[in-house]
Scaffold this motif. Sequence first.
Motif, PDB file in Angstrom:
ATOM      1  N   ILE A  69      -1.350  -0.685  11.274  1.00 32.96           N
ATOM      2  CA  ILE A  69      -2.002  -1.986  11.153  1.00 32.96           C
ATOM      3  C   ILE A  69      -1.009  -3.017  10.638  1.00 32.96           C
ATOM      4  N   ARG A  70      -1.261  -4.254  10.967  1.00 36.81           N
ATOM      5  CA  ARG A  70      -0.439  -5.366  10.489  1.00 36.81           C
ATOM      6  C   ARG A  70      -1.254  -6.135   9.455  1.00 36.81           C
ATOM      7  N   ILE A  71      -0.754  -6.164   8.233  1.00 33.77           N
ATOM      8  CA  ILE A  71      -1.509  -6.775   7.137  1.00 33.77           C
ATOM      9  C   ILE A  71      -0.588  -7.630   6.280  1.00 33.77           C
ATOM     10  N   ALA A  72      -1.199  -8.444   5.431  1.00 32.68           N
ATOM     11  CA  ALA A  72      -0.437  -9.236   4.475  1.00 32.68           C
ATOM     12  C   ALA A  72       0.086  -8.328   3.367  1.00 32.68           C
ATOM     13  N   VAL A  73       1.225  -8.699   2.793  1.00 36.90           N
ATOM     14  CA  VAL A  73       1.807  -7.924   1.698  1.00 36.90           C
ATOM     15  C   VAL A  73       0.806  -7.739   0.567  1.00 36.90           C
ATOM     16  N   ALA A  74       0.049  -8.792   0.269  1.00 34.76           N
ATOM     17  CA  ALA A  74      -0.888  -8.748  -0.854  1.00 34.76           C
ATOM     18  C   ALA A  74      -2.266  -8.232  -0.454  1.00 34.76           C
ATOM     19  N   ALA A  75      -2.389  -7.641   0.738  1.00 35.86           N
ATOM     20  CA  ALA A  75      -3.699  -7.191   1.228  1.00 35.86           C
ATOM     21  C   ALA A  75      -4.371  -6.251   0.234  1.00 35.86           C
ATOM     22  N   THR A  76      -5.674  -6.410   0.090  1.00 36.31           N
ATOM     23  CA  THR A  76      -6.462  -5.561  -0.795  1.00 36.31           C
ATOM     24  C   THR A  76      -6.879  -4.288  -0.068  1.00 36.31           C
ATOM     25  N   GLY A  77      -7.385  -3.343  -0.834  1.00 38.57           N
ATOM     26  CA  GLY A  77      -7.896  -2.124  -0.236  1.00 38.57           C
ATOM     27  C   GLY A  77      -8.993  -2.407   0.774  1.00 38.57           C
ATOM     28  N   ARG A  78      -9.836  -3.362   0.461  1.00 35.80           N
ATOM     29  CA  ARG A  78     -10.928  -3.735   1.377  1.00 35.80           C
ATOM     30  C   ARG A  78     -10.370  -4.246   2.700  1.00 35.80           C
ATOM     31  N   GLU A  79      -9.321  -5.072   2.632  1.00 34.71           N
ATOM     32  CA  GLU A  79      -8.738  -5.624   3.849  1.00 34.71           C
ATOM     33  C   GLU A  79      -8.040  -4.553   4.682  1.00 34.71           C
ATOM     34  N   VAL A  80      -7.431  -3.590   4.016  1.00 28.72           N
ATOM     35  CA  VAL A  80      -6.790  -2.489   4.736  1.00 28.72           C
ATOM     36  C   VAL A  80      -7.835  -1.662   5.474  1.00 28.72           C
ATOM     37  N   ILE A  81      -8.913  -1.328   4.785  1.00 22.49           N
ATOM     38  CA  ILE A  81      -9.983  -0.545   5.415  1.00 22.49           C
ATOM     39  C   ILE A  81     -10.599  -1.299   6.583  1.00 22.49           C
ATOM     40  N   GLU A  93     -18.430   4.013   7.266  1.00 23.00           N
ATOM     41  CA  GLU A  93     -17.863   3.590   5.981  1.00 23.00           C
ATOM     42  C   GLU A  93     -16.704   4.501   5.609  1.00 23.00           C
ATOM     43  N   LEU A  94     -15.535   3.904   5.363  1.00 17.80           N
ATOM     44  CA  LEU A  94     -14.339   4.681   5.083  1.00 17.80           C
ATOM     45  C   LEU A  94     -13.846   4.446   3.654  1.00 17.80           C
ATOM     46  N   LEU A  95     -13.226   5.475   3.111  1.00 17.39           N
ATOM     47  CA  LEU A  95     -12.544   5.367   1.829  1.00 17.39           C
ATOM     48  C   LEU A  95     -11.051   5.227   2.076  1.00 17.39           C
ATOM     49  N   LEU A  96     -10.368   4.487   1.221  1.00 15.93           N
ATOM     50  CA  LEU A  96      -8.912   4.388   1.273  1.00 15.93           C
ATOM     51  C   LEU A  96      -8.367   5.255   0.148  1.00 15.93           C
ATOM     52  N   VAL A  97      -7.563   6.244   0.517  1.00 18.04           N
ATOM     53  CA  VAL A  97      -7.135   7.262  -0.436  1.00 18.04           C
ATOM     54  C   VAL A  97      -5.617   7.358  -0.474  1.00 18.04           C
ATOM     55  N   HIS A  98      -5.079   7.373  -1.683  1.00 22.01           N
ATOM     56  CA  HIS A  98      -3.658   7.673  -1.865  1.00 22.01           C
ATOM     57  C   HIS A  98      -3.559   9.169  -2.103  1.00 22.01           C
ATOM     58  N   LEU A  99      -2.847   9.870  -1.189  1.00 21.37           N
ATOM     59  CA  LEU A  99      -2.689  11.316  -1.289  1.00 21.37           C
ATOM     60  C   LEU A  99      -1.236  11.625  -1.627  1.00 21.37           C
ATOM     61  N   LYS A 105      -5.560  13.288  -5.148  1.00 14.46           N
ATOM     62  CA  LYS A 105      -6.213  12.195  -4.418  1.00 14.46           C
ATOM     63  C   LYS A 105      -6.625  11.092  -5.379  1.00 14.46           C
ATOM     64  N   GLN A 106      -6.340   9.879  -4.974  1.00 12.25           N
ATOM     65  CA  GLN A 106      -6.772   8.711  -5.737  1.00 12.25           C
ATOM     66  C   GLN A 106      -7.478   7.751  -4.782  1.00 12.25           C
ATOM     67  N   ILE A 107      -8.760   7.545  -5.017  1.00 19.13           N
ATOM     68  CA  ILE A 107      -9.518   6.604  -4.191  1.00 19.13           C
ATOM     69  C   ILE A 107      -9.182   5.192  -4.661  1.00 19.13           C
ATOM     70  N   LEU A 108      -8.631   4.394  -3.768  1.00 17.40           N
ATOM     71  CA  LEU A 108      -8.249   3.034  -4.126  1.00 17.40           C
ATOM     72  C   LEU A 108      -9.453   2.115  -4.102  1.00 17.40           C
ATOM     73  N   LYS A 109      -9.475   1.190  -5.029  1.00 15.68           N
ATOM     74  CA  LYS A 109     -10.605   0.276  -5.150  1.00 15.68           C
ATOM     75  C   LYS A 109     -10.506  -0.843  -4.118  1.00 15.68           C
ATOM     76  N   PHE A 116       0.280  -0.791  -0.504  1.00 18.94           N
ATOM     77  CA  PHE A 116       1.430  -0.077   0.045  1.00 18.94           C
ATOM     78  C   PHE A 116       2.527   0.115  -0.988  1.00 18.94           C
ATOM     79  N   SER A 117       2.660  -0.829  -1.918  1.00 17.75           N
ATOM     80  CA  SER A 117       3.783  -0.793  -2.858  1.00 17.75           C
ATOM     81  C   SER A 117       3.503   0.063  -4.083  1.00 17.75           C
ATOM     82  N   THR A 118       2.292   0.583  -4.200  1.00 18.27           N
ATOM     83  CA  THR A 118       1.944   1.374  -5.383  1.00 18.27           C
ATOM     84  C   THR A 118       1.889   2.866  -5.078  1.00 18.27           C
TER      85      THR A 118
END
Length: 396
Positions: A69-81, A93-99, A105-109, A116-118
Motif C-alpha cells: 500500500i502507498r500511505i503517508a509517513v504519519a499514517a495511523t493504524g486506522r488509515e493503514v487498515i 473487520e481487520l486488526l493491524l498486528v506487529h509480529l 504479537k502486538q495489536i496496534l491501536k 512502519f517506523s516503530t
Amino acid sequence: MPQDTLEGPCLSAGLGTPWASPGGAGGGVWGEGRLGVSAESAAPATRSRIKWKMILLKVYCSDHTYTTIRIAVAATGREVISAVSDKLGTTEELLLVHLSSAGEKQILKPNDMSVFSTLSINGHLFACPREQLNNLAPLPDQEGPSAGSMSTFELMSSKDLAYQMTMFDWELFSCVHEHELLYHTFGRHSFRRTTANLDLFLRRFNQVQLWVVTEVCLCTQLSKRVQLLKKFIKIAAHCREFKNLNSFFAIIMGMSNPAVSRLSQTWEKLPTKFKKFYAEFESMMDPSRNHRSYRLTVTKLEPPIIPFMPLLLKDMTFTHEGNKTFVDNMVNFEKMRIIANTIRQVRHCRNQPFNPDICQPNKNQAEVRGYVRKLCVIDNQRALTQLSYRLEPRRT
C-alpha cells in the motif's frame, strides 16, 4: 542543520522495515522486509537528502501473502487498515498486528502514528481478522541469518567499516528534526506529528548492537570468535576517532550482551592489549554519577559529533516525568529550560558539516558501504542465548 518540515524520513533510513519510498519519476526503491534498501538504490536519496511524504508499505496476511500500500509517513493504524481493506477488496473487520521474530504479537491501536517506523528490527506488519490472530506465525526471513558474515567483513579494513558506519549514521542523525525530540518526550499523539526520523536513527543503534551479538554467536570456531572480538574493538576505536559515539556505544553494548559476555573461553584468549582497550571503552558506559564519564568525553569533542542518542532522550524523559509542566497554572519555565539545553546539545553536535574526507577511502568502499547499510541480524535474544550456549556450554 536541517530545519525543514517533518513530512517523512530520509530514504537513506530504510532500516529493517518493509517499506519503500517512491523514487525519481515513478520509480521505487524496495526494502525487502528485513534490512532495508540496497546500497545502490539508496545512493541517490542519500545524496539529495530528500524527505518523502509517502512510502510504500508491505502488510502481510496470515497465509504469508502480502499486499503493498502507498500511505503517508504519519499514517495511523486506522488509515493503514483502511488502505489494506481497499486493496484486498474486503469489508471484514481487520486488526493491524506487529509480529516480532519471536512470535510476539502486538495489536496496534487505530490512532497509533507512523506504524512502519516503530517495528522491531525483523518485525513485520500483519492484517487479519480477530479469529486468525492466534494463527499468526513469523515468516522464515524474520529469524535472521543462519550463518555469520565474517568471511565478508574480515577482509574489510576496520577503519573503512567505521567510516562507512559513520557516514550512514550522520545521514540518519542529520534527518532528525529537533521537534521530534519534543514529540518523543511529550508524546507524539499530543502533537499529531511523526517521529519517524528519530525512530529510524534509534533503530540503527539497536541494529548495530545486534549485529555484533549475531556475528559472535554464529561463529562456531573459537579462534575466529577471538578475531571477531578484536575486529569489533578496532571498529569501535575508529568510531570514537570519527566522533561517532552512537555506533561506538552500540558496538560496546553488543559486546557486553549476556550472549557474548558469558563466552569465557573466547574472552580468555583475547590478547591483553585488546582487553585493556575494551575495559577503557566499557568504562565510558559507566552510569554512575549521571553518566559522568560519557558527558566529560563529549565536552572535550568539537562538532560534528554523532551523540549517544538514547541517553539524550533519557535526559529529556527524566526531566519531563520528574517535573510538572504547569505550576499554579503557570508554565514551569525551569523545566522548559532544562529540556531546551538538551536540544541545544543536539544542535551543537551538528553545527558543523560532516567532513567526508576524514578517511582516505580504499578501492572497495562501495562494497563496504553496501555491507554496513544492510546488516543482517538475529533480533531474538532467546535465540541468541541458545546459540551462545551451543558455542560454550555451561561449565559444571
